[in-house]
Scaffold this motif. Structure first.
Motif, PDB file in Angstrom:
ATOM      1  N   ILE A 211       0.845  -1.205   0.000  1.00 51.51           N
ATOM      2  CA  ILE A 211       0.000   0.000   0.000  1.00 51.51           C
ATOM      3  C   ILE A 211       0.875   1.249   0.000  1.00 51.51           C
ATOM      4  O   ILE A 211       0.630   2.205  -0.747  1.00 51.51           O
ATOM      5  N   GLY A 212       1.913   1.241   0.828  1.00 49.26           N
ATOM      6  CA  GLY A 212       2.829   2.381   0.866  1.00 49.26           C
ATOM      7  C   GLY A 212       3.565   2.576  -0.449  1.00 49.26           C
ATOM      8  O   GLY A 212       3.746   3.707  -0.913  1.00 49.26           O
ATOM      9  N   GLU A 213       3.980   1.462  -1.075  1.00 51.80           N
ATOM     10  CA  GLU A 213       4.691   1.559  -2.354  1.00 51.80           C
ATOM     11  C   GLU A 213       3.774   2.035  -3.473  1.00 51.80           C
ATOM     12  O   GLU A 213       4.249   2.651  -4.434  1.00 51.80           O
ATOM     13  N   PHE A 214       2.490   1.731  -3.379  1.00 54.24           N
ATOM     14  CA  PHE A 214       1.555   2.245  -4.381  1.00 54.24           C
ATOM     15  C   PHE A 214       1.613   3.769  -4.463  1.00 54.24           C
ATOM     16  O   PHE A 214       1.473   4.351  -5.545  1.00 54.24           O
ATOM     17  N   LEU A 215       1.828   4.407  -3.317  1.00 54.36           N
ATOM     18  CA  LEU A 215       1.686   5.866  -3.242  1.00 54.36           C
ATOM     19  C   LEU A 215       3.005   6.617  -3.121  1.00 54.36           C
ATOM     20  O   LEU A 215       3.090   7.775  -3.524  1.00 54.36           O
ATOM     21  N   ALA A 216       4.028   5.976  -2.545  1.00 51.93           N
ATOM     22  CA  ALA A 216       5.209   6.759  -2.169  1.00 51.93           C
ATOM     23  C   ALA A 216       6.523   6.205  -2.685  1.00 51.93           C
ATOM     24  O   ALA A 216       7.581   6.672  -2.265  1.00 51.93           O
ATOM     25  N   ALA A 217       6.488   5.221  -3.580  1.00 54.75           N
ATOM     26  CA  ALA A 217       7.730   4.559  -3.976  1.00 54.75           C
ATOM     27  C   ALA A 217       8.085   4.824  -5.428  1.00 54.75           C
ATOM     28  O   ALA A 217       7.230   5.131  -6.256  1.00 54.75           O
ATOM     29  N   ARG A 218       9.357   4.698  -5.718  1.00 50.52           N
ATOM     30  CA  ARG A 218       9.858   4.693  -7.085  1.00 50.52           C
ATOM     31  C   ARG A 218      10.526   3.369  -7.411  1.00 50.52           C
ATOM     32  O   ARG A 218      11.013   3.157  -8.516  1.00 50.52           O
ATOM     33  N   GLU A 219      10.540   2.470  -6.438  1.00 43.71           N
ATOM     34  CA  GLU A 219      11.066   1.119  -6.610  1.00 43.71           C
ATOM     35  C   GLU A 219      10.269   0.182  -5.712  1.00 43.71           C
ATOM     36  O   GLU A 219       9.608   0.618  -4.772  1.00 43.71           O
ATOM     37  N   GLY A 220      10.337  -1.087  -6.000  1.00 36.60           N
ATOM     38  CA  GLY A 220       9.601  -2.062  -5.209  1.00 36.60           C
ATOM     39  C   GLY A 220       8.487  -2.699  -6.028  1.00 36.60           C
ATOM     40  O   GLY A 220       8.081  -2.193  -7.074  1.00 36.60           O
ATOM     41  N   LEU A 221       7.972  -3.823  -5.530  1.00 33.55           N
ATOM     42  CA  LEU A 221       6.944  -4.551  -6.274  1.00 33.55           C
ATOM     43  C   LEU A 221       5.632  -3.777  -6.333  1.00 33.55           C
ATOM     44  O   LEU A 221       4.898  -3.874  -7.319  1.00 33.55           O
ATOM     45  N   GLY A 222       5.320  -3.010  -5.291  1.00 35.17           N
ATOM     46  CA  GLY A 222       4.115  -2.186  -5.326  1.00 35.17           C
ATOM     47  C   GLY A 222       4.199  -1.131  -6.415  1.00 35.17           C
ATOM     48  O   GLY A 222       3.229  -0.902  -7.161  1.00 35.17           O
ATOM     49  N   TYR A 223       5.358  -0.491  -6.523  1.00 32.11           N
ATOM     50  CA  TYR A 223       5.573   0.482  -7.603  1.00 32.11           C
ATOM     51  C   TYR A 223       5.490  -0.199  -8.966  1.00 32.11           C
ATOM     52  O   TYR A 223       4.892   0.340  -9.915  1.00 32.11           O
TER      53      TYR A 223
ATOM     54  N   LEU B  89       2.726  -9.915  -8.847  1.00 34.99           N
ATOM     55  CA  LEU B  89       1.784 -10.561  -7.931  1.00 34.99           C
ATOM     56  C   LEU B  89       2.257 -11.981  -7.569  1.00 34.99           C
ATOM     57  O   LEU B  89       2.153 -12.398  -6.409  1.00 34.99           O
ATOM     58  N   ILE B  90       2.769 -12.704  -8.576  1.00 32.39           N
ATOM     59  CA  ILE B  90       3.275 -14.057  -8.316  1.00 32.39           C
ATOM     60  C   ILE B  90       4.460 -14.007  -7.357  1.00 32.39           C
ATOM     61  O   ILE B  90       4.575 -14.823  -6.426  1.00 32.39           O
ATOM     62  N   ILE B  91       5.337 -13.038  -7.540  1.00 34.72           N
ATOM     63  CA  ILE B  91       6.493 -12.907  -6.647  1.00 34.72           C
ATOM     64  C   ILE B  91       6.043 -12.565  -5.234  1.00 34.72           C
ATOM     65  O   ILE B  91       6.594 -13.068  -4.245  1.00 34.72           O
ATOM     66  N   LEU B  92       5.021 -11.707  -5.110  1.00 33.68           N
ATOM     67  CA  LEU B  92       4.480 -11.391  -3.787  1.00 33.68           C
ATOM     68  C   LEU B  92       3.938 -12.643  -3.104  1.00 33.68           C
ATOM     69  O   LEU B  92       4.142 -12.842  -1.902  1.00 33.68           O
ATOM     70  N   CYS B  93       3.254 -13.481  -3.867  1.00 32.50           N
ATOM     71  CA  CYS B  93       2.758 -14.742  -3.305  1.00 32.50           C
ATOM     72  C   CYS B  93       3.918 -15.625  -2.847  1.00 32.50           C
ATOM     73  O   CYS B  93       3.850 -16.261  -1.776  1.00 32.50           O
ATOM     74  N   ALA B  94       4.982 -15.670  -3.646  1.00 28.24           N
ATOM     75  CA  ALA B  94       6.150 -16.479  -3.287  1.00 28.24           C
ATOM     76  C   ALA B  94       6.819 -15.939  -2.020  1.00 28.24           C
ATOM     77  O   ALA B  94       7.242 -16.710  -1.149  1.00 28.24           O
ATOM     78  N   ILE B  95       6.916 -14.611  -1.910  1.00 26.68           N
ATOM     79  CA  ILE B  95       7.492 -14.006  -0.704  1.00 26.68           C
ATOM     80  C   ILE B  95       6.658 -14.343   0.523  1.00 26.68           C
ATOM     81  O   ILE B  95       7.183 -14.740   1.569  1.00 26.68           O
ATOM     82  N   ALA B  96       5.336 -14.187   0.414  1.00 28.91           N
ATOM     83  CA  ALA B  96       4.450 -14.478   1.537  1.00 28.91           C
ATOM     84  C   ALA B  96       4.568 -15.943   1.957  1.00 28.91           C
ATOM     85  O   ALA B  96       4.643 -16.262   3.152  1.00 28.91           O
ATOM     86  N   PHE B  97       4.616 -16.849   0.955  1.00 30.40           N
ATOM     87  CA  PHE B  97       4.737 -18.270   1.265  1.00 30.40           C
ATOM     88  C   PHE B  97       6.082 -18.575   1.930  1.00 30.40           C
ATOM     89  O   PHE B  97       6.153 -19.325   2.912  1.00 30.40           O
ATOM     90  N   GLY B  98       7.157 -17.984   1.406  1.00 30.25           N
ATOM     91  CA  GLY B  98       8.478 -18.227   1.972  1.00 30.25           C
ATOM     92  C   GLY B  98       8.596 -17.735   3.405  1.00 30.25           C
ATOM     93  O   GLY B  98       9.129 -18.429   4.277  1.00 30.25           O
ATOM     94  N   LEU B  99       8.088 -16.530   3.681  1.00 32.59           N
ATOM     95  CA  LEU B  99       8.146 -15.985   5.035  1.00 32.59           C
ATOM     96  C   LEU B  99       7.292 -16.814   5.992  1.00 32.59           C
ATOM     97  O   LEU B  99       7.675 -17.050   7.147  1.00 32.59           O
ATOM     98  N   TYR B 100       6.132 -17.253   5.506  1.00 33.73           N
ATOM     99  CA  TYR B 100       5.289 -18.117   6.337  1.00 33.73           C
ATOM    100  C   TYR B 100       6.001 -19.426   6.669  1.00 33.73           C
ATOM    101  O   TYR B 100       5.935 -19.912   7.804  1.00 33.73           O
ATOM    102  N   GLN B 101       6.694 -20.005   5.690  1.00 36.00           N
ATOM    103  CA  GLN B 101       7.410 -21.255   5.924  1.00 36.00           C
ATOM    104  C   GLN B 101       8.514 -21.072   6.958  1.00 36.00           C
ATOM    105  O   GLN B 101       8.750 -21.955   7.791  1.00 36.00           O
ATOM    106  N   ILE B 102       9.200 -19.926   6.920  1.00 38.25           N
ATOM    107  CA  ILE B 102      10.254 -19.662   7.897  1.00 38.25           C
ATOM    108  C   ILE B 102       9.676 -19.628   9.306  1.00 38.25           C
ATOM    109  O   ILE B 102      10.240 -20.213  10.247  1.00 38.25           O
TER     110      ILE B 102
END
Length: 269
Positions: free
Chosen positions: A212-224, A242-255
């Motif tokens: 949400i923050g990257e949607f509005l205030a970023a020039r880099e990042g997956l949200g941007y 979006l696929i990478i975001l899902c992979a990040i969420a899954f990886g962090l959850y697994q950790i």
């Protein structure tokens, strides 16, 4: 029951436990493979519009193209860094605040309604205000990530502290323990399962807040990247993000799940 019989039962239980985990991992992979295959076939046979919905092969080619100039790694790394930092800060702030609320009943009575009110606010509406206050920078994105999770995390952690067995607390106090010793020896160990559950929820919420923050205030990042791709109709880039975001969420959850298994194993010894 002799030791040999007990040992055989333990070995059988361990084998069954490992077999169960292998089965779960296989079924997860199978479900993902079937979904990807159906997606690819649907795009090839024009059941869906490949320009709008993309396809696994197009996503793989997009990742390959973005990997050549390291664009995908830069955007992913920035989002991951902001998520992990906001997550760490949420846990520190939540633990400190929940401890203060547990120590002082008066403070908890004063602040608990305000925490509920702040937690109920729509965080997407707060993001533009944070930009006005803090500017369009990385700090704003991290605060946006924290704002989604921190108030609910404080309430949940404080609730877990309060639900500690009163008999155990009385035992420590009877033996001459002070409030700090009760917290360290009884409250925190008893709340570990709840804290792990809070971690699982918060890692996803922090990722949502960062996006949400990257949607509005970023020039880099997956949200941007998502906003940029939608504006120029590069939907392959958007779905790849979006696929990478899902992979990040899954990886962090697994950790976190691995951490939970280690803690359970250590407590059972």
């Amino acid at each position: 029951m002799n030791n040999e019989t007990l040992s055989l039962r333990q070995e059988e239980y361990i084998r069954e436990h490992r077999r169960h985990h292998r089965l779960v991992a296989f079924l997860r992979f199978l479900l993902f493979f079937l979904f990807a295959a159906l997606w690819e076939i649907s795009a090839d046979l024009h059941w869906i519009d490949a320009f709008i919905f993309s396809s696994p092969s197009r996503i793989v080619m997009t990742i390959a193209d973005m990997s050549r100039d390291c664009t995908i790694f830069r955007h992913t790394g920035i989002t991951l860094y902001e998520t992990l930092l906001s997550f760490a800060l949420v846990i520190l702030v939540s633990f400190a605040a929940a401890t203060v609320l547990w120590f002082s009943g008066t403070i908890s009575e004063i602040l608990e309604p305000w925490l509920v009110i702040l937690n109920s606010l729509p965080k997407s509406a707060l993001a533009p205000l944070l930009i006005v206050w803090l500017g369009a920078n990385t700090g704003t994105i991290i605060v946006a990530g924290m704002s989604v999770a921190v108030f609910g995390s404080i309430i949940s952690m404080y609730t877990a502290f309060r639900e500690t067995d009163e008999e155990k607390i009385k035992l420590i106090c009877t033996l001459g323990g002070n409030r700090l010793q009760v917290l360290r020896c009884v409250v925190i160990p008893s709340s570990i399962p709840s804290i792990i559950s809070i971690l699982k929820v918060n890692i996803g919420l922090c990722l949502v807040g960062v996006i949400i923050g990257e949607f509005l205030a970023a020039r880099e990042g997956l949200g941007y990247l998502i906003i940029y791709a939608s504006q120029i109709f590069k939907l392959n880039y958007l779905i790849t993000a979006l696929i990478i975001l899902c992979a990040i969420a899954f990886g962090l959850y697994q950790i976190i799940q691995k951490l939970e298994h280690r803690i359970r194993k250590a407590r059972s010894l």
